[in-house]
Design a protein around this motif. Structure first.
Motif, mmCIF file in Angstrom:
data_model
loop_
_atom_site.group_PDB
_atom_site.id
_atom_site.type_symbol
_atom_site.label_atom_id
_atom_site.label_comp_id
_atom_site.label_asym_id
_atom_site.label_seq_id
_atom_site.Cartn_x
_atom_site.Cartn_y
_atom_site.Cartn_z
ATOM 1 N N ARG A 1 0.544 -1.658 -0.318
ATOM 2 C CA ARG A 1 0.205 -0.145 -0.204
ATOM 3 C C ARG A 1 0.591 1.217 -0.033
ATOM 4 O O ARG A 1 0.527 2.210 -0.745
ATOM 5 N N LEU B 1 0.816 4.326 -2.290
ATOM 6 C CA LEU B 1 0.391 5.493 -2.360
ATOM 7 C C LEU B 1 1.412 6.862 -2.782
ATOM 8 O O LEU B 1 0.679 7.696 -3.303
ATOM 9 N N LEU C 1 -7.267 11.762 -0.016
ATOM 10 C CA LEU C 1 -6.226 10.256 0.146
ATOM 11 C C LEU C 1 -5.847 9.790 1.311
ATOM 12 O O LEU C 1 -6.035 8.927 2.042
ATOM 13 N N VAL D 1 -9.307 8.057 2.866
ATOM 14 C CA VAL D 1 -8.687 6.765 2.208
ATOM 15 C C VAL D 1 -8.356 6.064 3.618
ATOM 16 O O VAL D 1 -8.896 5.454 3.908
ATOM 17 N N GLN D 2 -7.333 6.734 4.029
ATOM 18 C CA GLN D 2 -5.999 5.729 4.642
ATOM 19 C C GLN D 2 -7.538 5.623 6.088
ATOM 20 O O GLN D 2 -6.963 4.307 6.371
ATOM 21 N N GLN E 1 -8.721 3.010 -2.972
ATOM 22 C CA GLN E 1 -7.905 4.180 -2.983
ATOM 23 C C GLN E 1 -8.584 5.000 -4.267
ATOM 24 O O GLN E 1 -8.414 6.383 -3.869
ATOM 25 N N SER F 1 -12.032 6.234 -4.646
ATOM 26 C CA SER F 1 -12.045 7.276 -3.642
ATOM 27 C C SER F 1 -12.176 8.145 -3.747
ATOM 28 O O SER F 1 -12.111 9.786 -4.499
#
Length: 508
Positions: free
Chosen positions: A317, A321, A353, A356-357, A405, A408
């Motif tokens: 991830r 990212l 972002l 979402v995390q 991710q 979104s």
């Protein structure tokens, strides 16, 4: 009294007491001169003085005493040598209530007596001591004496050391038994020849699931082997043989309890028990129920594997990212009019972002639904989700985490456009977001999301905001989603209306 003269040859013997008997003036005692003693007394005295067993004679009405060197060692300085030729009751006043009646019975013609390990305290070496004796009182026949008994022969042994050792052994065994009865581990002893158990503690019943008396019955070694699971049985049998040969071994094995069929892990420490000559005469053992520990070990191994998987997922991830951030930065830089413009637009997308995390963290192992992502982005941008102008409709559709991710980010672009330039910017606009899950012609599950804005100012949409022709949001939907999510997308801007569809596979 002792007289100063050269004694006769009787009685023969070179010990201290033989010499004292020869030198004592017996004529001053109730026995009279030794030359006048009856033959039975002379024979008994001769026998007494020439043996190493502790022996003692009481003779006549006064129970006059004669004893040998071996008995002398049990008397102490309080009585020796004064007791020789003295009356018994005077010498043994503190214990006469015990031994006096026993002697009287034998002198009266009663049978010989035997007393084993009997407590008869005596004063010696300046203190009253608890002394245990094993002794016998036997009549010495003499025809001229009343009842035909001239005296009593005493053969005795001080068994205090043996008695105390026995008491200590009993106390030690009692403590061991109390320890075994209280222990949650099972303690056991096997005969080295038959290998059968001869002792088991109560913990056996809890661990093995069967009564002790049943476990100790018959050929219990064979019965024990039958309780062991087949995969561990031969190894357990081999280890017992090695312990018989003198090894001390700790090993693990599994048993199946007959009571409930449960499998239990045992950790046994087995050791040889030797006799005085060093031969193995028994096998001792301590059996510990290690089932819970094994379960914890397995849980730890599973947890470690899961942790490694999580670390791998986190690394994956993180790489993704970083890649997404880099892509966003490059595209925002390319479409920004100034540094301030870049800063604001780039910050907004990083915050999307971040949301979402945060959703990933809150959900943990739970699935993330389509509704979670839609509501998260609209709420973050200040949209009033309870107003009549916003309608969100759709089933509970779970998304694969690898898709959340990117999806979104696309929804963030649509939501930003709606709030700043679209349906939620003007007072008369409205937004409807609908989605549903369906099966395509191949039977695979897909998600279709429809984003519809009405009451918008088309001129503003065409010239401003991320959804304008060539804008970042537009490119994300029309280019990035098809590439990363294998999605089919449409974007249509009509008169006072915006329609966007995202149709993507739901491979989970």
């Amino acid at each position: 009294m002792v007289v100063d003269y050269i004694p006769s040859d009787w009685p023969a013997g070179d010990g201290e007491m033989a010499e004292r008997v020869r030198r004592l003036d017996w004529s001053q005692t109730p026995l009279g001169a030794s030359a006048d003693w009856p033959t039975s007394l002379r024979v008994a005295t001769r026998l007494l003085l020439n043996t190493r067993h502790p022996m003692f004679i009481w003779w006549g009405r006064e129970l006059t005493q004669i004893y040998n060197d071996a008995y002398r060692d049990t008397m102490g300085s309080e009585r020796h040598p004064a007791a020789l030729g003295q009356a018994g009751a005077e010498t043994w006043a503190e214990i006469w209530d015990v031994i006096g009646p026993q002697i009287t019975d034998v002198m009266a013609g009663g049978p010989a007596t035997w007393h084993e390990d009997q407590l008869v305290p005596v004063t010696r070496h300046g203190e009253l001591q608890a002394v245990w004796w094993t002794y016998s009182f036997s009549p010495i026949d003499e025809a001229s004496a009343p009842k035909g008994v001239g005296g009593v022969m005493v053969i005795c042994r001080d068994v205090t050391a043996e008695h105390l050792a026995k008491e200590a052994a009993v106390a030690s065994a009692r403590r061991l038994q109390e320890f075994g009865e209280a222990s949650t581990d099972v303690l056991w002893i096997r005969d080295a020849e038959t290998l059968n158990w001869t002792y088991l503690t109560p913990a056996f019943e809890t661990i093995y699931g069967m009564p002790r008396d049943e476990a100790l019955a018959g050929n219990n070694y064979s019965n024990w082997l039958d309780l062991i699971v087949p995969e561990d049985r031969d190894r357990a049998r081999s280890i017992i043989g090695r312990v018989v040969d003198g090894e001390r071994i700790t090993f693990e094995y599994r048993v199946q309890r007959p009571r409930d069929g449960a499998i239990r892990w045992l950790r046994n420490t087995d050791f040889p028990i030797h006799d005085a000559e060093g031969r193995v005469v028994a096998i001792g053992g301590v059996g510990h129920d290690a089932t819970r520990e094994k379960q914890i070990e397995e849980t730890l191994r599973t947890s470690e594997a899961e942790l490694q998987l999580m670390v791998g997922e986190l690394q994956h991830r993180t790489r993704n990212l970083i890649g997404v951030v880099g892509t966003i930065m490059r595209q925002v830089v390319a479409s920004s009019a100034s540094l301030a413009d870049f800063r604001g637009r780039f910050t907004e997308r990083l915050e999307a972002l971040s949301r979402v995390q945060g959703l990933f963290s809150r959900k943990g192992d739970e699935t993330i639904g389509m509704g979670d992502v839609v509501r998260l982005e609209l709420d973050a941008l200040g949209a009033d989700l309870s107003s009549d102008r916003v309608r969100i409709e759709g089933d509970a559709v779970a998304l694969r985490k690898s898709a959340v991710q990117t999806l979104s980010l696309a929804l963030h672009e649509l939501a930003t456009n709606a709030v700043k330039y679209g349906a939620l910017y003007a007072d008369r606009g409205s937004l409807v977001v609908r989605w549903n899950e369906y099966s395509d012609e191949t039977g695979k599950q897909r998600l279709q999301l429809v984003w519809t804005e009405t009451g918008i100012e088309t001129e503003i949409e065409e010239t401003l905001g991320p959804m304008r022709e060539g804008g970042y949001g537009r490119r994300l939907i029309e280019e990035a989603l098809p590439y990363t999510l294998k999605a089919k997308t449409t974007y249509a801007l009509g008169r006072n209306r915006l329609d966007c569809t995202i149709d993507m596979p739901l491979d989970r």
